[in-house]
Design an enzyme around this catalytic site. Structure first.
Site, PDB file in Angstrom:
ATOM      1  N   GLU A   1      42.244  12.654  23.508  1.00  0.00           N
ATOM      2  CA  GLU A   1      43.340  12.654  24.474  1.00  0.00           C
ATOM      3  C   GLU A   1      43.022  13.709  25.522  1.00  0.00           C
ATOM      4  OE1 GLU A   1      46.906  14.991  22.394  1.00  0.00           O
ATOM      5  OE2 GLU A   1      46.414  13.163  21.276  1.00  0.00           O
TER       6      GLU A   1
ATOM      7  N   HIS B   1      23.735  18.071  39.373  1.00  0.00           N
ATOM      8  CA  HIS B   1      23.309  18.029  37.981  1.00  0.00           C
ATOM      9  C   HIS B   1      22.516  16.760  37.704  1.00  0.00           C
ATOM     10  CE1 HIS B   1      27.338  16.212  38.338  1.00  0.00           C
ATOM     11  NE2 HIS B   1      26.953  15.360  37.387  1.00  0.00           N
TER      12      HIS B   1
ATOM     13  N   GLU C   1      33.396  16.646  36.514  1.00  0.00           N
ATOM     14  CA  GLU C   1      32.887  15.737  35.485  1.00  0.00           C
ATOM     15  C   GLU C   1      32.965  16.402  34.114  1.00  0.00           C
ATOM     16  OE1 GLU C   1      29.105  13.656  36.164  1.00  0.00           O
ATOM     17  OE2 GLU C   1      28.429  14.427  34.216  1.00  0.00           O
TER      18      GLU C   1
ATOM     19  N   HIS D   1      22.331  14.345  41.208  1.00  0.00           N
ATOM     20  CA  HIS D   1      23.489  13.894  41.984  1.00  0.00           C
ATOM     21  C   HIS D   1      24.602  14.928  41.879  1.00  0.00           C
ATOM     22  CE1 HIS D   1      24.526  12.717  37.877  1.00  0.00           C
ATOM     23  NE2 HIS D   1      25.794  12.638  38.254  1.00  0.00           N
TER      24      HIS D   1
END
Length: 395
Positions: free
Chosen positions: A337, A144, A105, A99
């Site tokens: 964070e 990927h 990402e 996908h």
């Protein structure tokens, strides 16, 4: 037998100064125990701030043969417009299908191991096995896949758009299902019968066999491999160590492919705290891996609000607002964070004051040498001083 019969002390919305009263009506005691600083806010809390917390435990699960996923986006946490998160697990051999996304990402492996593959726009490919504490980053539009290895895996995915949903991505099965068979035949130069058994809709996650050695899976490309690796071993980094814990910072300076997401893995030991600070580049999206903590966010104009966090919770801090994270439990707090940025940057309240003329600081705050002489010119992201630290009995 009730909790009171057992001698357990019920949490009540009451302070030692006499404010508040008993909560005698319907209540969720487990929630009240998990959120003591919402049930009894610090007296310094004031004004209104949007909700800055959402737990993955409150997110809807998507279950498939091969694994599961759940997500926290603006639908669950409306303030979180810059980043969205997906918590996913894959069984041994489970596959997050081939996908790609319109967003970048970024991922952190929580447990187990997975194999990732990718190919860039120039035909250069990439394959790697990822273990606990490792990262990967795929730029927008780069295809990927992810597959669980022998022990399966669980990981956090972070995307650089708060409106993102992992259920609305561009998948190879979905594209095949919505392309006429004659077009597929013309594209690949094979009979239409070759596509007789393709899926009728997006597969998303599916069960397959555990892959063999990575050398057996590697495909040689005539164009070579990607010039900038898509993975990074965060735990192999030398941390910034202070008396209260440690910090590992990862951004485009040491993980060059990660151009839109910067992060820090923070360790806060019992009694320690992530110091009073703010970030001058973007909002902060947090994920709590272990322990329990509290955070007060100061938004100016007399506004501040405190939230409690545990493992699996997401926290959020709006751009440039002051905050801290304090360990309120007996075990070490680990959290991430993250920022929609190519660089990690923060401003330390302590360092700012130390590097400002002391006469100015003294006159501004009406403080004396006891504080001024203790200021540090060097930044300590996590602090802990002998004789100081969070004490629940002080509440």
């Amino acid at each position: 037998m009730t909790s009171q019969d057992k001698g357990e002390r019920l949490p009540e919305p009451m302070r030692g100064d006499g404010t508040g009263w008993f909560d005698l009506g319907p209540r969720n005691l487990e929630r009240d125990r998990q959120n003591p600083n919402m049930l009894v806010p610090p007296v310094t809390d004031a004004g209104l701030l949007p909700n800055l917390k959402f737990s993955f435990s409150d997110a809807t699960m998507t279950l498939n043969h091969g694994g599961w996923s759940r997500e926290v986006t603006v639908r669950e946490l409306p303030i979180a417009t810059t980043l969205a998160g997906v918590n996913m697990a894959l069984t041994p051999g489970g596959v997050r299908e081939l996908h790609w996304h319109q967003q970048a990402e970024w991922a952190y492996m929580l447990l187990g191991r997975a194999r990732i593959t990718s190919v860039d726009q120039r035909g250069r490919n990439f394959i790697a096995d990822i273990g606990p504490g490792d990262l990967w980053y795929f730029p927008p539009g780069i295809p990927h896949s992810i597959q669980g290895l022998e022990e399966g895996c669980e990981f956090l995915l972070v995307f650089d758009d708060g409106h993102f949903s992992d259920l609305n991505t561009l998948s190879i099965s979905d594209w095949f299902a919505h392309t006429p068979p004659d077009v597929l035949s013309d594209n690949f130069g094979v009979p239409e019968s070759a596509f007789a058994c393709i899926p009728s809709k997006q597969v998303y996650i599916y069960q397959s066999e555990v892959p063999g050695p990575i050398e057996a899976d590697a495909v040689e490309s005539p164009y070579g491999t990607v010039p900038l690796p898509f993975s990074h071993r965060l735990l192999a980094q030398k941390p910034i160590i202070t008396p209260g814990g440690s910090v590992r910072i990862v951004d485009s300076r040491n993980f060059p492919i990660s151009q839109t997401i910067a992060a820090a893995l923070v360790e806060i030991r019992p009694g320690g705290m992530r110091e009073l600070h703010w970030h001058p580049n973007n909002d902060e999206w947090q994920y709590y891996i272990s322990g329990q903590a509290r955070m007060t966010v100061f938004a100016g104009n007399g506004t501040a609000r405190t939230f409690d966090y545990r493992a699996g919770d997401v926290g959020y801090v709006p751009f440039a607002t002051g905050h801290y994270i304090q360990n309120t439990g007996s075990e070490t707090v680990w959290f991430l964070e993250m920022f929609k940025s190519d660089r990690f940057v923060d401003v330390s309240l302590n360092q700012w004051m130390a590097l400002t003329p002391h006469e100015l600081v003294a006159s501004n705050l009406n403080v004396g040498p006891e504080l001024l002489d203790a200021l540090r010119k060097q930044k300590w992201p996590v602090v802990k001083y002998p004789g100081y630290g969070y004490d629940p009995s002080r509440r």
